[in-house]
Design a protein around this motif. Structure first.
Motif, PDB file in Angstrom:
ATOM      1  N   PHE A  58       1.628  -1.930  -6.376  1.00 36.51           N
ATOM      2  CA  PHE A  58       2.837  -1.659  -7.167  1.00 36.51           C
ATOM      3  C   PHE A  58       3.055  -0.158  -7.173  1.00 36.51           C
ATOM      4  O   PHE A  58       2.130   0.612  -6.904  1.00 36.51           O
ATOM      5  CB  PHE A  58       2.693  -2.166  -8.607  1.00 36.51           C
ATOM      6  CG  PHE A  58       1.486  -1.607  -9.307  1.00 36.51           C
ATOM      7  CD1 PHE A  58       1.573  -0.424 -10.029  1.00 36.51           C
ATOM      8  CD2 PHE A  58       0.250  -2.241  -9.225  1.00 36.51           C
ATOM      9  CE1 PHE A  58       0.453   0.113 -10.660  1.00 36.51           C
ATOM     10  CE2 PHE A  58      -0.870  -1.713  -9.845  1.00 36.51           C
ATOM     11  CZ  PHE A  58      -0.774  -0.539 -10.572  1.00 36.51           C
ATOM     12  N   GLN A  59       4.265   0.222  -7.459  1.00 36.59           N
ATOM     13  CA  GLN A  59       4.560   1.643  -7.629  1.00 36.59           C
ATOM     14  C   GLN A  59       5.228   1.843  -8.998  1.00 36.59           C
ATOM     15  O   GLN A  59       4.593   2.259  -9.946  1.00 36.59           O
ATOM     16  CB  GLN A  59       5.411   2.156  -6.459  1.00 36.59           C
ATOM     17  CG  GLN A  59       4.621   2.086  -5.135  1.00 36.59           C
ATOM     18  CD  GLN A  59       5.400   2.569  -3.935  1.00 36.59           C
ATOM     19  OE1 GLN A  59       6.206   3.471  -4.026  1.00 36.59           O
ATOM     20  NE2 GLN A  59       5.162   1.958  -2.784  1.00 36.59           N
ATOM     21  N   CYS A  60       6.511   1.470  -9.094  1.00 34.84           N
ATOM     22  CA  CYS A  60       7.166   1.674 -10.392  1.00 34.84           C
ATOM     23  C   CYS A  60       6.641   0.705 -11.439  1.00 34.84           C
ATOM     24  O   CYS A  60       6.762   0.964 -12.624  1.00 34.84           O
ATOM     25  CB  CYS A  60       8.682   1.574 -10.260  1.00 34.84           C
ATOM     26  SG  CYS A  60       9.342  -0.107 -10.177  1.00 34.84           S
ATOM     27  N   GLY A  61       6.104  -0.427 -11.017  1.00 37.95           N
ATOM     28  CA  GLY A  61       5.500  -1.373 -11.949  1.00 37.95           C
ATOM     29  C   GLY A  61       6.447  -2.392 -12.538  1.00 37.95           C
ATOM     30  O   GLY A  61       6.030  -3.266 -13.291  1.00 37.95           O
ATOM     31  N   TYR A  62       7.740  -2.292 -12.201  1.00 33.98           N
ATOM     32  CA  TYR A  62       8.697  -3.163 -12.884  1.00 33.98           C
ATOM     33  C   TYR A  62       8.634  -4.607 -12.395  1.00 33.98           C
ATOM     34  O   TYR A  62       8.817  -5.534 -13.170  1.00 33.98           O
ATOM     35  CB  TYR A  62      10.113  -2.607 -12.754  1.00 33.98           C
ATOM     36  CG  TYR A  62      11.044  -3.173 -13.798  1.00 33.98           C
ATOM     37  CD1 TYR A  62      11.023  -2.700 -15.113  1.00 33.98           C
ATOM     38  CD2 TYR A  62      11.919  -4.208 -13.495  1.00 33.98           C
ATOM     39  CE1 TYR A  62      11.859  -3.225 -16.081  1.00 33.98           C
ATOM     40  CE2 TYR A  62      12.759  -4.750 -14.454  1.00 33.98           C
ATOM     41  CZ  TYR A  62      12.726  -4.252 -15.748  1.00 33.98           C
ATOM     42  OH  TYR A  62      13.549  -4.779 -16.709  1.00 33.98           O
ATOM     43  N   CYS A  63       8.374  -4.802 -11.106  1.00 33.39           N
ATOM     44  CA  CYS A  63       8.280  -6.178 -10.610  1.00 33.39           C
ATOM     45  C   CYS A  63       6.890  -6.754 -10.831  1.00 33.39           C
ATOM     46  O   CYS A  63       6.664  -7.941 -10.592  1.00 33.39           O
ATOM     47  CB  CYS A  63       8.646  -6.245  -9.124  1.00 33.39           C
ATOM     48  SG  CYS A  63       7.380  -5.586  -8.006  1.00 33.39           S
ATOM     49  N   THR A  64       5.950  -5.904 -11.224  1.00 35.15           N
ATOM     50  CA  THR A  64       4.532  -6.252 -11.209  1.00 35.15           C
ATOM     51  C   THR A  64       4.166  -7.454 -12.099  1.00 35.15           C
ATOM     52  O   THR A  64       3.460  -8.358 -11.638  1.00 35.15           O
ATOM     53  CB  THR A  64       3.691  -5.020 -11.590  1.00 35.15           C
ATOM     54  OG1 THR A  64       4.166  -3.911 -10.821  1.00 35.15           O
ATOM     55  CG2 THR A  64       2.233  -5.246 -11.316  1.00 35.15           C
TER      56      THR A  64
ATOM     57  N   CYS B 134      10.208  -1.093  -4.396  1.00 37.37           N
ATOM     58  CA  CYS B 134       9.353   0.027  -3.993  1.00 37.37           C
ATOM     59  C   CYS B 134       8.671  -0.267  -2.651  1.00 37.37           C
ATOM     60  O   CYS B 134       8.103   0.630  -2.049  1.00 37.37           O
ATOM     61  CB  CYS B 134       8.296   0.325  -5.047  1.00 37.37           C
ATOM     62  SG  CYS B 134       8.956   0.924  -6.619  1.00 37.37           S
TER      63      CYS B 134
END
Lengths: 750, 177, 338
Positions: free
Chosen positions: B114-120, B153
């Motif tokens: 993950f990067q931004c974490g929003y879909c995580t 991301c």
């Protein structure tokens, strides 16, 4: 397998370190802008324009106002006063023109423009009342077809700050092109692309009892939004604070303050209560975007492949009200050595919102055309495409005649080609096949500016030995939290757990918008400087302690480890930082330091990050089904602070580049002037099944002119060149040159 | 038994019983409230994300009676008497020895999935569902069966690696940082 | 979203009664399409009838060796059911080619039949659409129609039916069981969806108050000689541009029986029984497939963006028949087209 190589050197910088914000993100505890609660929170929902150009004659909101729970409906006809001068609406990165003002007037400039805001007690009441709001319009002729508007293109009279206009012509392109033995000329068309971060824009304005506003916003620059909101609404800067602790992706779309922030603050001020406004996915397509572009590239070379003439012309869409500009064609004057160049760039007005920087703005578009054209030239000359680039390698930036501060692009070519197995490529198109699939290898060069900007950071050491570093930076998924923690931990010899990084808050030390790939180098340098200054202070205080074992010690003779300062060769002779604080009678030690780019060095050198991208495609020729089973991106980006997050940055750029090459396309109805595929189901971004093996390698590059960290930044370089590498591989597989992106299967059918 | 409570200014309300992350919840909702909005706005469970609100991105993936579904396309009133697991409750499904995280949560960190974490949260809930369904037997099948979760991301290959590793080994692997 | 009331019957007769009782009432099951349409203000029901408590979740054997899928059987339960996978792998494959795992876990058999078109104009209440608001016009004909129909269109509508599952069901001669105020009846799947004509607002032949209770798939024995080949704009989680459900029975090296249905090109799964019949007895070779494709696509007409579908569909039919005859059905996870 993840990168697990552990460096033997002590410290965290340079090691593949897990994200420090990971635990919050994998448990759902990281809070994004629309996730903060407040007592009495009201909800705003935006109503969008049905037409693309004209005027709102009337907003009909009676039915909506009857909906239980509806509080008020704002529009151009009913809103609190806002600043009248354009200047107040011009944010840190605004292009020249008259910035868009939500509800600024009755004028409609683009379809899906916000025309009203319904505020209600619940989200559902606002949403559902909004569907009852209608408008009557006076419709005027819209313009959304760039092909048609190319005839109206103009050289923007006012240049956008920070964007170099095309350089003046060098030599004599026309003559050199006419005389050259090998030449190509082709047109390349790019569809409009939309950033579409996963988190939709949202703003929660929490109004305190004293009237001050705490604004949780999705932005890449908390201080940019704060200054903008203060200016637009005439608020004292002390009355507003903007927080963006976690940002669910942005890619440039959150560089400029967004309509949700303006409308939420507008409603909050008027209603004197806390308000949340979120956009819908449909409304996300009414924001800035990567513009439609029509480009022509003409290249000529000798039989030896040496470039003799380069011409690159681009026409880009912009909005009716601002002259958005990118550096699109400039790359063609610097990436390869050539004495005769002619570069031009113009804008055409379209009824859309103003385009907005999207991951490597300008380069992604312009280098695509250049690198596709280089592939065409290689084919025309009968030279291997990689070899053509090597023969035209530029030792100096041709546009400015400056040497490069560092340029390990040749290593990218060599190591990337080796990793990919480029030598297995047959020169002729259509010469590789497996089963029903034609196989193609393609490559392209990537380039992006390496920039540094002024940043101030603070470092605070507390009595318990914990370290806090802070600056008003943002982490939009880039790994900023993590690399700043690594840098700070190494400065004090602390484990990562003892370091707290605070960013994403306008109340912190000065930091410009997070973009341009400058954050790691600039924020990293400022944190490093603040830590160094704090260590000086700590050592000075330690020296002054009674019977200090460090009384005579200089900074280079001591080591900071695990909360202690001790002589480097004799860990027993030292003091704990806690004792230093106690002796100084202080609760904590604090220093602030600013990193300022060395303008003199910047004046002497050109600084860029580079990449070589190699792609394999498989094309089922009969059906046009296309796969990219593997891709190698070899990157020269200076020092790599964290190979784990650095690799992810490049992966992300590559995936977005694959989307650009194969999927992403805003589809306009030219009769209605309206983007029609305003959703995630028909505006296709890649899904997991689309992504094959992506091999990222970082070549060794020593950079010492861009600040003391030697870092260049990696957020954008991964996308530049990717689409061209794929398009070139498609040509190699099929013998068919598709110049208009995205390359959907219909374009591959024979 | 469906109970309609008194109409209020919020409209017609229905009483709905939900077990969320093991805890019983007795809530009154209007029929036009989605499970996603109930979780995020009504119950403060903001770990479940809204990425499109139309079933096109998977960010809102939760487990409904153990099956992964898009919470944005479920009206809360239709979920009466059902059990829901969100990202906030995933760890308790299968806590590992260290840190109290689900092996998938640990693997996502280990593989930088993950990067931004929003879909995580949606990715992880989806992966929990995928493993329980038992239909993925190769990394390619993981990629196909994780394709209902967009990640702008572009962490896809790391996501596939993380899920495949847990599916294959049952753990996040070497762990550590 | 419009305001509606909500009822939750527990028996089919109660549900039918509730459905017939109120004009504008609509059934909700998995909700994966309806809730989407509610949010776009395309669906505007007066009442939602939640049928999730009805006893329609079973997959039952039929006397002839076929299966009857209850209307509430989810797409995932159907696709992964051992009997479905063994007897009707074409159906399982088509279901798995569609949507995402999350959607398949929620979407139901009955709901899949009632999916509405993915026409961009239908989904945008700010623009005209004859299917959404009869009489307003069809800008899709001259607009963005890349994903729209080339067969079965009318001057009023060029929408496609977006289902993958229904394409396989059409090839498998499925029958829809419905219950209405007048009792039960059966509708052949090929008669269930309609071409738009001058009533593009009507997607199907259900009468007011009728509820789908099951879909029956009669016995067939195509063995491995089937395929579901779906072509789309990305490799997963996208609607079909063209899809082909094909099943072949060979006898002594010749085609004994052939079934082909197309998706993504028409307002309903597109079959031509006469063309199929003409291939009976033919040798399984490319020329025969091409001739068949031309007959199946007879009368196809593009509208600009979607012109490519004519050629693509022809090639897809030929490839699908090649796969089916060879007994090498298309994998839905390996994206190579065999």
């Amino acid at each position: 397998m993840p990168p697990t190589a552990i460096s033997q050197a002590p410290g965290f910088v340079g090691r593949p370190t897990r994200r420090v914000d990971g635990p919050l993100k994998v448990t759902g505890r990281a809070k994004y802008a629309a996730e903060y609660d407040a007592p009495g929170l009201a909800y705003g929902y935006i109503v969008s324009s049905a037409v693309a150009a004209g005027r709102v004659l009337a907003i009909e909101a009676d039915a909506a106002l009857q909906m239980p729970g509806v509080i008020r409906i704002f529009s151009h006809a009913d809103r609190p006063a806002t600043a009248t001068a354009d200047k107040a609406w011009q944010d840190e990165v605004a292009p020249p023109g008259h910035p868009f003002r939500p509800f600024g007037s009755d004028e409609i400039h683009f379809a899906l423009q916000p025309i009203a805001l319904v505020v209600a007690e619940t989200y559902e009441a606002a949403r559902d009342a909004a569907s009852l709001v209608t408008a009557r319009y006076e419709v005027t002729q819209h313009r959304v077809d760039l092909k048609r508007e190319r005839a109206t293109a103009y050289d923007p009279p006012e240049k956008r700050a920070g964007i170099p206009p095309p350089p003046a012509p060098r030599g004599d392109f026309a003559q050199a092109y006419a005389d050259a033995p090998v030449k190509i000329s082709a047109d390349y068309v790019l569809a409009p692309e939309y950033h579409n971060p996963m988190e939709m824009f949202g703003t929660t304005v929490v109004r305190n009892d004293d009237g001050k506003l705490l604004v949780f916003d999705k932005t890449q620059g908390s201080q940019n939004v704060k200054a903008y909101l203060a200016g637009v609404f005439g608020l004292p800067e002390g009355d507003i604070r903007v927080v963006n602790a976690y940002v669910g992706g942005a890619f440039g779309t959150a560089l400029r303050p967004n309509m949700s922030a303006v409308l939420a603050v507008m409603a909050s001020l008027a209603l004197e209560r806390s308000v949340r406004v979120t956009l819908t996915r449909e409304q996300m397509f009414a924001l800035g975007y990567r513009p439609h572009m029509e480009q022509t590239v003409s290249l000529a070379c000798g039989r030896d492949g040496k470039l003799l003439a380069v011409h690159h012309d681009a026409v880009s869409g912009t909005s009716p009200f601002e002259d958005y500009q990118e550096a699109v064609v400039n790359w063609s004057g610097m990436l390869y050595a050539c004495a005769n160049t002619k570069l031009s760039y113009a804008l055409a007005k379209l009824n859309t919102n103003t385009p907005c920087d999207m991951r490597a703005p300008g380069a992604t578009s312009g280098v695509y055309a250049l690198e596709a054209a280089m592939d065409e030239l290689a084919h025309a000359a009968g030279i291997d495409p990689l070899e053509l680039r090597i023969r035209n390698f530029s030792e100096r930036d041709g546009n400015t005649d400056k040497p490069y501060s560092s340029k390990a692009l040749m290593l990218c070519y060599r190591e990337g080609a080796a990793r990919f197995g480029w030598s297995r490529r047959q020169l002729a198109p259509r010469s590789m096949r497996e089963g029903n699939e034609l196989v193609g290898f393609g490559m392209a060069t990537g380039v992006w500016e390496a920039m540094v900007v002024p940043v101030t950071a603070k470092a605070i050491l507390s009595a318990d030995g914990a370290l806090e570093v802070s600056t008003a930076s943002s982490d939009i998924g880039t790994g900023t939290y993590t690399i700043l923690a690594q840098i700070a931990a190494d400065a004090f010899g602390l484990p990562l757990e003892r370091v707290t990084v605070r960013i994403g808050d306008s109340a912190l030390s000065a930091h410009p918008v997070e973009g341009g790939s400058w954050t790691a180098a600039s924020a990293g340098a400022s944190v490093s400087l603040a830590c160094a200054k704090l260590k000086e202070q700590a050592l000075a205080r330690a020296r002054r302690m009674t019977n200090s074992p460090l009384a005579q010690a200089a900074m280079e003779e001591v080591a900071f480890t695990d909360g202690r300062i001790a002589l480097a060769g004799d860990a027993g002779r030292g003091v704990s930082l806690a004792d230093v604080l106690r002796a100084s009678d202080l609760g904590h030690l604090e220093e602030e330091a600013s990193f300022t780019p060395d303008e003199k060095l910047a004046g002497r050198y050109a600084s860029y990050s580079h990449a070589a991208v190699f792609a394999e495609v498989r094309v089922d020729e009969e059906l046009g089904v296309l796969r990219v089973p593997r891709l190698v991106s070899a990157v020269a980006g200076g020092k790599i602070l964290n190979p784990k997050t650095a690799r992810s940055q490049i992966l992300g750029g590559v995936v977005m580049g694959l989307g650009m090459a194969l999927h992403e396309e805003g589809l306009f109805d030219h009769d209605l002037g309206r983007l029609m595929n305003h959703n995630y189901a028909e505006y296709h971004v890649p899904v997991n099944a689309d992504i094959g093996d992506i091999d990222v390698l970082f070549v060794d590059e020593h950079e010492d002119k861009l600040g003391h960290l030697g870092v260049k930044g990696l957020g954008e370089i991964g996308i530049v060149g990717t689409a061209a590498a794929v398009a070139n591989a498609i040509f190699h597989a099929t013998g068919k040159r598709v110049r208009d992106l995205p390359i959907t299967l219909d374009k591959l059918l024979g | 038994m469906l109970q309609r409570t008194d109409a209020s200014q919020r409209g017609e309300l229905y009483r709905v019983k939900l077990a969320i992350n093991g805890a019983p919840h007795d809530v009154e909702v209007a029929p036009w409230v989605t499970l996603l909005d109930l979780l995020r706005e009504g119950l403060g469970l903001t770990g479940t994300k809204k990425g499109c609100d139309h079933g096109q991105c998977g960010a809102c993936t939760v487990l409904l009676d153990g099956m992964r579904v898009n919470a944005c396309l479920l009206l809360a009133v239709t979920c009466d008497d059902r059990a829901i697991t969100t990202i906030e409750g995933v760890a308790s499904l299968e806590p590992t020895a260290g840190g109290g995280l689900h092996p998938l949560q640990d693997a996502f960190m280990d593989h930088d999935a993950f990067q931004c974490g929003y879909c995580t949260p949606g990715q992880i809930c989806s992966a929990v569902g995928l493993i329980a369904e038992g239909h993925a037997h190769s990394r390619d099948e993981v990629r196909e069966l994780m394709s209902g979760n967009l990640c702008r991301c572009g962490a896809y290959s790391n996501i596939a690696d993380a899920v495949w590793q847990v599916l294959r080994d049952g753990t996040a692997g070497e762990g550590g940082r | 979203m419009i305001r509606f009331d909500y009822v939750r019957p527990t028996s089919v007769p109660d549900a039918v009664k509730a459905l017939a009782a109120k004009p504008g009432a609509q059934v909700i099951a998995g909700g994966t399409n309806l809730v989407d349409l509610l949010k776009y203000d395309v669906a505007k029901p007066s009442r939602l009838i939640d049928i999730n408590r009805l006893p329609l979740r079973a997959i039952e054997d039929t006397a002839d060796g076929g299966l009857k899928l209850g209307a509430l059987v989810t797409n995932a339960d159907a696709a992964y059911d051992v009997r479905v996978a063994q007897r009707f792998p074409l159906l399982a494959s088509a279901i798995l080619a569609g949507a995402s795992a999350q959607l398949r876990n929620a979407a139901t058999t009955g709901g899949n039949l009632l999916q509405r078109t993915r026409c961009l104009y239908f989904y945008d209440p700010h623009v005209p659409c004859n299917k959404r608001e009869p009489g307003t016009g069809c800008p899709a004909r001259t607009g963005v129609n890349r994903n729209l129909a080339v067969l079965g269109t009318s001057e009023h509508c060029i929408a496609t039916h977006p289902s993958d599952m229904c394409v396989a069901l059409a090839a498998l001669n499925a029958v829809v069981h419905v219950t209405g105020p007048a009792g039960e009846r059966q509708i052949a799947l090929s008669d269930f969806h309609r071409v738009p004509g001058d009533r593009p607002d009507l997607d199907n032949t259900l009468e007011r108050g009728e509820l789908i209770t099951a879909v029956e798939v009669p016995f067939s024995d195509f063995g491995r000689h089937y395929t579901y080949l779906k072509l789309r704009d990305r490799l997963s989680y996208a609607f079909a541009l063209v899809s082909v459900a094909a099943a072949v029975r060979l006898d002594a090296g010749r085609i004994d029986e052939l079934r082909v249905a197309l998706g993504g090109v028409a307002p309903k799964p597109w079959r031509n029984l006469e063309a199929e019949g003409l291939l009976a007895g033919a040798a399984p070779e490319r020329r025969a497939y091409e001739a068949f494709a031309d007959r199946l696509l007879a009368g196809a007409q593009g509208f600009g963006d979607n012109d490519f579908k004519l050629g693509l569909a022809r090639r897809a039919i030929v490839r699908a028949l090649t796969q089916a005859v060879a007994g090498t059905p298309q994998s839905q996870s390996d994206k190579r087209v065999a």
